[in-house]
Design a protein around this motif. Structure first.
Motif, PDB file in Angstrom:
ATOM      1  N   ARG A   7       0.865  -1.189   0.000  1.00  0.00           N
ATOM      2  CA  ARG A   7       0.000   0.000   0.000  1.00  0.00           C
ATOM      3  C   ARG A   7       0.892   1.226   0.000  1.00  0.00           C
ATOM      4  NH1 ARG A   7       2.366   1.969   3.751  1.00  0.00           N
ATOM      5  NH2 ARG A   7       0.833   3.626   3.649  1.00  0.00           N
ATOM      6  N   ALA A  53       0.763   5.106  -2.304  1.00  0.00           N
ATOM      7  CA  ALA A  53       0.571   5.380  -3.734  1.00  0.00           C
ATOM      8  C   ALA A  53       1.754   4.963  -4.624  1.00  0.00           C
ATOM      9  CB  ALA A  53       0.233   6.859  -3.920  1.00  0.00           C
ATOM     10  N   ARG A  76      -7.362  -0.652  -6.954  1.00  0.00           N
ATOM     11  CA  ARG A  76      -7.706   0.456  -6.035  1.00  0.00           C
ATOM     12  C   ARG A  76      -7.868   1.723  -6.884  1.00  0.00           C
ATOM     13  NH1 ARG A  76      -4.311   1.057  -0.598  1.00  0.00           N
ATOM     14  NH2 ARG A  76      -6.191   2.148   0.058  1.00  0.00           N
ATOM     15  N   GLN A 106      -1.816   2.521   9.929  1.00  0.00           N
ATOM     16  CA  GLN A 106      -0.511   2.608   9.259  1.00  0.00           C
ATOM     17  C   GLN A 106       0.495   3.389  10.105  1.00  0.00           C
ATOM     18  OE1 GLN A 106      -3.476   3.157   7.810  1.00  0.00           O
ATOM     19  NE2 GLN A 106      -3.487   2.642   5.646  1.00  0.00           N
ATOM     20  N   ASP A 142      -2.107  10.809  -2.496  1.00  0.00           N
ATOM     21  CA  ASP A 142      -2.478   9.732  -3.415  1.00  0.00           C
ATOM     22  C   ASP A 142      -2.849  10.258  -4.796  1.00  0.00           C
ATOM     23  OD1 ASP A 142      -2.930   8.551  -0.592  1.00  0.00           O
ATOM     24  OD2 ASP A 142      -2.802   6.864  -1.976  1.00  0.00           O
ATOM     25  N   ASN A 196      -5.523  12.354   0.161  1.00  0.00           N
ATOM     26  CA  ASN A 196      -4.591  11.550   0.964  1.00  0.00           C
ATOM     27  C   ASN A 196      -5.414  10.781   1.998  1.00  0.00           C
ATOM     28  OD1 ASN A 196      -1.881  10.726   1.619  1.00  0.00           O
ATOM     29  ND2 ASN A 196      -2.056  11.928   3.490  1.00  0.00           N
ATOM     30  N   LYS A 197      -4.726   9.982   2.791  1.00  0.00           N
ATOM     31  CA  LYS A 197      -5.369   9.117   3.781  1.00  0.00           C
ATOM     32  C   LYS A 197      -6.436   9.845   4.596  1.00  0.00           C
ATOM     33  CE  LYS A 197      -5.073   5.675   4.278  1.00  0.00           C
ATOM     34  NZ  LYS A 197      -6.122   4.811   3.633  1.00  0.00           N
TER      35      LYS A 197
HETATM   36  O1  MRU Z   1      -4.506   3.194   2.085  1.00  0.00           O
HETATM   37  P1  MRU Z   1      -3.030   3.428   1.961  1.00  0.00           P
HETATM   38  O2  MRU Z   1      -2.244   2.912   3.117  1.00  0.00           O
HETATM   39  O3  MRU Z   1      -2.513   2.938   0.627  1.00  0.00           O
HETATM   40  O4  MRU Z   1      -2.883   5.007   1.969  1.00  0.00           O
HETATM   41  C1  MRU Z   1      -1.596   5.564   1.883  1.00  0.00           C
HETATM   42  C2  MRU Z   1      -1.609   7.050   1.963  1.00  0.00           C
HETATM   43  O5  MRU Z   1      -2.625   7.684   2.025  1.00  0.00           O
HETATM   44  C3  MRU Z   1      -0.290   7.734   1.861  1.00  0.00           C
HETATM   45  O6  MRU Z   1      -0.272   8.909   2.610  1.00  0.00           O
HETATM   46  C4  MRU Z   1      -0.022   8.086   0.386  1.00  0.00           C
HETATM   47  O7  MRU Z   1      -0.203   6.962  -0.427  1.00  0.00           O
HETATM   48  C5  MRU Z   1       1.330   8.620   0.175  1.00  0.00           C
HETATM   49  S1  MRU Z   1       2.522   7.334   0.420  1.00  0.00           S
HETATM   50  C6  MRU Z   1       4.017   7.848  -0.032  1.00  0.00           C
END
Ligand code: MRU
Length: 336
Positions: free
Chosen positions: A51, A53, A85, A183, A224, A234-235
Motif C-alpha cells: 500500500r 501510492a 484500487r 498505518q 495519493d 490523501n489518507k
Molecule cells: O490506504 P493506503 O495505506 O494505501 O494510503 C496511503 C496514503 O494515504 C499515503 O499517505 C499516500 O499513499 C502517500 S505514500 C508515499
C-alpha cells in the motif's frame, strides 16, 4: 545524495518473481509473499499487502511484467490491475507507462525496474528540498505511512523527515495512529524506530490537543492524487489535520513525486475516493469492536483543499504558494 537505508525491502524483484513484504502483519511478523501473476498482484494491492501510492504503482508495473513474461494477455493484465484500487493515480500512471514500453517481456521488466529506481531517486530529491524548509529544532506531525514501505524506498513525507533528521533539523516526530488500518501505529513508528528517529505515537483524536500546545512546527503528509489546482487526496483524516493545523498556525507540507499529480482533473471534487468495507471499522484484527450488525462507512481518503497547504514538494522542487500556475511550472521544470 545520502540516504538512511532501511533494513527491509517492501518490494523486490528476483529471478522474474515479485516479492512483497506483507504490510498487513507488520510490525510483529516479517512475512514475504511471492507473486507470479498480475491477478495475484492486484489482489495484494486490494488487500493491502502492499500500500502507499508510489508502492502500488511499482507493484502494478511488476505485476504487468509478470503477465508479459508468462505470455498472458496484457489488456487483461492492465484491466485487473487498474481495478485494484481507485484513488492513487500512481497506479494508472505506472500502467500507462508500461503499455507505452511495448510488449517485449524483457523490455517490460526493465521498464518496471526503472519505475522502481526512479521513485527512490525522486524521494531522495524530495527529502533534500523538503528538509530545506525546516528550521532547526523542528517537531513534526505526520499521518499514515509514507516511508520506505509506501514507496520504492526512503519515502515521501517520511523521506523528508528522514532527511531533516539527518541534517540535524528534526528533533521529534509525532505519528498519528491512522484508523482504521493503523498505518501510523504499525508502520510509521516501526520505520522511525529502526532509524532511531525519536517518535511518539498518538491517537488520531489527540492531534488538536497536541497542536494547541504549540510544540509542532509542521504537519507533513503524502498524497495519493493531486489535482491541477493543488487539492490533495490523501489518507482519511488528512483534511481534519490540515484544518486543525491552519487554526493553530502550524504549516502544512505535502510531499509527492510528479507521478502523483493528475493534471487531467481541475480540482479535488473529481478525485475518486475509495470506499472500503465497513468491517475495517467495526472490527480490529478480526475482533468485533462494534455491536453486531452495526453499519459503518469507510472512506479510505479525503481531499484537502490547496488553500490549506503551504507547500507541495516534488522531485523538481518546492511549490509555494500552491496554485495551478506554480504546479504547472514545477512539473515542467524536469531538468531540476
Ligand atoms: O490506504 P493506503 O495505506 O494505501 O494510503 C496511503 C496514503 O494515504 C499515503 O499517505 C499516500 O499513499 C502517500 S505514500 C508515499
Amino acid at each position: 545524495m545520502s540516504v538512511i537505508t532501511s533494513n527491509f525491502q517492501a518490494i523486490a524483484w528476483h529471478n522474474n518473481t515479485l516479492s512483497l513484504l506483507d504490510q498487513r502483519v507488520l510490525p510483529h511478523q516479517h512475512q514475504v509473499l511471492t507473486y507470479s501473476t498480475a491477478a495475484d498482484v492486484a489482489d495484494a494491492i486490494r488487500s493491502m499487502v502492499v500500500r502507499g501510492a508510489p508502492a502500488i504503482g511499482i507493484a502494478a508495473a511488476y505485476g504487468y511484467a509478470l503477465d508479459a513474461l508468462a505470455g498472458r494477455d496484457l489488456a487483461d493484465a492492465y484491466r485487473v490491475l487498474a481495478e485494484s484500487r481507485p484513488t492513487a493515480v500512481n497506479l494508472f500512471w505506472a500502467l500507462d507507462r508500461m503499455t507505452q514500453a511495448g510488449t517485449d517481456a524483457h523490455q517490460l521488466v526493465a521498464c518496471a525496474k526503472a519505475i522502481h529506481a526512479e521513485d527512490i531517486e525522486a524521494n531522495l530529491r524530495m527529502g533534500q528540498f523538503g528538509a530545506s524548509l525546516l528550521a532547526d529544532n523542528s517537531q513534526i506531525y505526520t499521518h499514515c505511512n509514507t516511508g520506505a514501505l509506501a514507496t520504492g524506498g526512503h519515502g515521501t513525507a517520511l523521506g523528508i523527515i528522514r532527511s531533516g533528521y539527518q541534517d540535524g533539523k528534526v528533533t521529534h516526530v509525532y505519528a498519528g495512529e491512522t484508523r482504521p488500518w493503523l498505518q501510523g501505529a504499525r508502520l510509521t513508528s516501526w520505520e522511525l524506530m529502526q532509524d532511531n528517529i525519536p517518535v511518539s505515537l498518538v491517537c488520531d483524536g489527540a492531534a488538536a490537543q497536541l497542536f494547541r500546545q504549540g510544540n509542532i512546527h509542521w504537519l507533513i503528509v503524502g498524497a495519493d492524487r493531486i489535482a491541477a489546482n493543488g487539492d490533495v487526496a490523501n489518507k482519511i483524516g488528512t483534511y481534519s489535520l490540515a484544518v486543525l493545523a491552519k487554526y493553530h498556525g502550524i504549516k502544512v507540507m505535502v510531499a509527492a513525486p510528479s507521478t502523483t499529480f493528475d493534471l487531467t482533473i481541475r480540482d479535488g471534487q473529481q478525485i475518486p475516493i475509495e470506499q472500503r468495507d465497513g468491517q475495517e471499522v467495526t472490527q480490529l484484527n478480526g475482533q468485533a469492536i462494534a455491536p453486531e450488525g452495526c453499519h459503518a462507512i469507510n472512506p479510505a481518503f479525503d481531499v484537502t483543499p490547496a488553500s490549506l497547504i503551504d507547500a507541495i514538494v516534488t522531485e523538481h522542487g518546492i511549490i509555494s504558494p500552491v496554485n495551478e500556475t506554480t504546479i504547472a511550472h514545477n512539473l515542467l521544470n524536469t531538468s531540476a
